[in-house]
Design a protein around this motif. Sequence first.
Motif, PDB file in Angstrom:
ATOM      1  N   LYS A 160       0.738  -1.092   0.012  1.00  0.00           N
ATOM      2  CA  LYS A 160      -0.224  -0.054   0.093  1.00  0.00           C
ATOM      3  C   LYS A 160       0.929   1.264   0.112  1.00  0.00           C
ATOM      4  O   LYS A 160       1.734   1.386   0.773  1.00  0.00           O
ATOM      5  CB  LYS A 160      -0.638   0.013   1.235  1.00  0.00           C
ATOM      6  N   ARG A 172       3.912   2.376   5.399  1.00  0.00           N
ATOM      7  CA  ARG A 172       4.426   1.132   6.196  1.00  0.00           C
ATOM      8  C   ARG A 172       3.584   0.465   7.161  1.00  0.00           C
ATOM      9  O   ARG A 172       3.777  -0.701   7.281  1.00  0.00           O
ATOM     10  CB  ARG A 172       5.829   1.575   6.756  1.00  0.00           C
ATOM     11  N   LEU A 173       2.758   1.162   7.777  1.00  0.00           N
ATOM     12  CA  LEU A 173       1.767   0.669   8.906  1.00  0.00           C
ATOM     13  C   LEU A 173       0.861  -0.101   8.155  1.00  0.00           C
ATOM     14  O   LEU A 173       0.626  -1.276   8.616  1.00  0.00           O
ATOM     15  CB  LEU A 173       1.030   1.933   9.412  1.00  0.00           C
ATOM     16  N   LEU A 174       0.381   0.325   6.807  1.00  0.00           N
ATOM     17  CA  LEU A 174      -0.603  -0.562   6.170  1.00  0.00           C
ATOM     18  C   LEU A 174       0.006  -1.852   5.684  1.00  0.00           C
ATOM     19  O   LEU A 174      -0.561  -2.924   5.990  1.00  0.00           O
ATOM     20  CB  LEU A 174      -1.203   0.139   5.212  1.00  0.00           C
ATOM     21  N   ASN A 176       2.641  -3.242   6.907  1.00  0.00           N
ATOM     22  CA  ASN A 176       2.724  -4.101   8.115  1.00  0.00           C
ATOM     23  C   ASN A 176       1.599  -5.004   8.561  1.00  0.00           C
ATOM     24  O   ASN A 176       1.569  -6.380   8.630  1.00  0.00           O
ATOM     25  CB  ASN A 176       3.121  -3.333   9.414  1.00  0.00           C
ATOM     26  N   GLN A 177       0.425  -4.307   8.346  1.00  0.00           N
ATOM     27  CA  GLN A 177      -0.922  -5.145   8.695  1.00  0.00           C
ATOM     28  C   GLN A 177      -1.042  -6.084   7.498  1.00  0.00           C
ATOM     29  O   GLN A 177      -1.418  -7.249   8.062  1.00  0.00           O
ATOM     30  CB  GLN A 177      -2.201  -3.995   8.796  1.00  0.00           C
ATOM     31  N   LYS A 178      -1.042  -5.646   6.524  1.00  0.00           N
ATOM     32  CA  LYS A 178      -1.435  -6.513   5.246  1.00  0.00           C
ATOM     33  C   LYS A 178      -0.469  -7.846   5.063  1.00  0.00           C
ATOM     34  O   LYS A 178      -0.854  -8.857   4.667  1.00  0.00           O
ATOM     35  CB  LYS A 178      -1.172  -5.862   3.759  1.00  0.00           C
ATOM     36  N   CYS A 179       0.740  -7.825   5.807  1.00  0.00           N
ATOM     37  CA  CYS A 179       1.745  -8.996   5.609  1.00  0.00           C
ATOM     38  C   CYS A 179       1.101 -10.099   6.470  1.00  0.00           C
ATOM     39  O   CYS A 179       1.647 -10.796   6.579  1.00  0.00           O
ATOM     40  CB  CYS A 179       3.260  -8.319   5.831  1.00  0.00           C
ATOM     41  N   GLY A 180       0.354  -9.417   7.375  1.00  0.00           N
ATOM     42  CA  GLY A 180      -0.158 -10.802   8.335  1.00  0.00           C
ATOM     43  C   GLY A 180      -0.870 -11.898   7.665  1.00  0.00           C
ATOM     44  O   GLY A 180      -0.618 -13.030   7.902  1.00  0.00           O
ATOM     45  N   SER A 181      -1.276 -11.456   6.437  1.00  0.00           N
ATOM     46  CA  SER A 181      -1.905 -12.619   5.549  1.00  0.00           C
ATOM     47  C   SER A 181      -0.927 -13.483   4.924  1.00  0.00           C
ATOM     48  O   SER A 181      -1.189 -14.733   4.581  1.00  0.00           O
ATOM     49  CB  SER A 181      -2.756 -11.939   4.480  1.00  0.00           C
ATOM     50  N   ALA A 224       8.619  -5.945   7.373  1.00  0.00           N
ATOM     51  CA  ALA A 224       7.321  -6.032   7.800  1.00  0.00           C
ATOM     52  C   ALA A 224       7.264  -7.475   8.314  1.00  0.00           C
ATOM     53  O   ALA A 224       6.647  -7.522   9.674  1.00  0.00           O
ATOM     54  CB  ALA A 224       6.426  -5.935   6.931  1.00  0.00           C
TER      55      ALA A 224
END
Length: 455
Positions: A160, A172-174, A176-181, A224
């Motif tokens: 993102k 970077r924040l988004l 980091n979140q998306k890399c959870g998947s 991330a």
Amino acid sequence: MQIYVLKFGGTSMADHKTWKQVLEIIKKYEHPIVVVSATARTTRQLVRAGKLAAQDKLEEALEIADEIKVRHNKIVEDFLEENPSEKKTLILDSCRKNTEAKIGKLNKLLAYTQKAGTLSPQMSDAIASMGEQISSYLLAQCGLVLGILTQHIEARKIIKTDAEYGRANPNRLLINQKCGSLETVLESGFTPIIGGFYGEAPDKTVTTLGFEGSDYTASLIGGAMSATAIEIWTDVSGVYTGDPRYIPDAQPLLELSYYDATEMAYFGAKVLHPSTLKPAQERNIPVWVKNMFEPEAEGTRIVRSSDHNREVLALSFKTEMAILTVSAYETLMGYSFLTKVFSSLKDHQLAVDAVNTTEASVTIALSDTEVLDQLSKEFIEIGHVSVERGKGLISVIGCTIDKMDGLSGRIFSALGNTKVDMISFTKEKRIVNFVVDEGETVEASKAIHQAIFTG
Ligand code: ADP
Ligand code: ASP
Ligand code: MG
């Protein structure tokens, strides 16, 4: 879970044979996340197609699109020919359909560009990203043939960015979140394959991270995911003391600091995108540069601190540079003059490579871009402006000052009769920059490299 982010560049993605090599390397890792570039030449072809469409040469642009389609279909066919699989028909079919759909979309973008009569930055990114969009899907399908549980992950779901087309800034924040998947994908035993170089703006349009941006994609994901290592697999055995394509006596460096590697990349060492090391540095993740064609070669390890014992670490160079000089109409303008110059550079988001100033003039070395003409016009308000194009910048990086005795003499005698337009040296940053004529850049670089390293 020990996660390795592996990035394979354009030359690694050249044809069905190198795809096999890429997949054999991936196979050796337990939890790899794979980032791939477009196949060799494709991005450049796409950029060209976009420009042709804007110049009302749609037919030529569409021919390029068709050539890209045919080439990719052929890679998959050849791959399946050499690597038999029960799923051959299924895989071939899904690859063809995907490529067909992407090229269909590309053709629409090109037709739109022709109608608009101009290539907007947004359109340019959508077009340029097609290479990675296609290659990542196809490689993931070919992985299945070799029994790897590859899963194509659309980069737009992960990377993102803002809407700064052409050189988008990652959120970077988004990310980091998306890399959870991706963690979920790894936990289920799958290997994610992601296209590098592009991402998505908040309004869902495609953005790119700048040329050579796949390296950056890899390090953003590595950062991330707090990866164990980020590995940039390319066509040379690491980062060398100079570009091995031009400097025959260049030697690979076993270890480098994030700082020195970033300087080298910034000053022209194409082996890494200049932003690559930032996300790795933040989490202290080692970055390796390794050779796809010689996987046993050690490569270069890039880490937080690395002491080297040399007078100089490396030499980088870049071409297509310009020198811009502004001499104030009024002397004694002091800092207000410099403020005006630098605030214009800021307005145009122009990075400067070297600067020399006198009380009433400033000389700047920077990349030659279309913005330069506009900038020169703005500077006419404050002073006489001269622009010299067709320059090259040679940077001697990592000079250890207490070992510089005699070195500067050797460098200058290596330069011989080369006309030098500008020199800058920063003790703190351990860098010496020379601006020379573009046509002399390679020869002068060779001579300086030889004077420094083989004496
Ligand atoms: P990829 O397609 O894998 O991203 P690139 O072409 O972007 O590969 O980068 C690898 C190339 O970088 C090498 O072939 C080499 O010519 C060039 N290069 C420039 N400077 C250096 C350097 N200091 N060390 C190693 N390679 C360099
Ligand atoms: N394909 C893109 C380029 O050529 C990105 C990359 O290869 O890193 O710039
Ligand atoms: Mg590259």
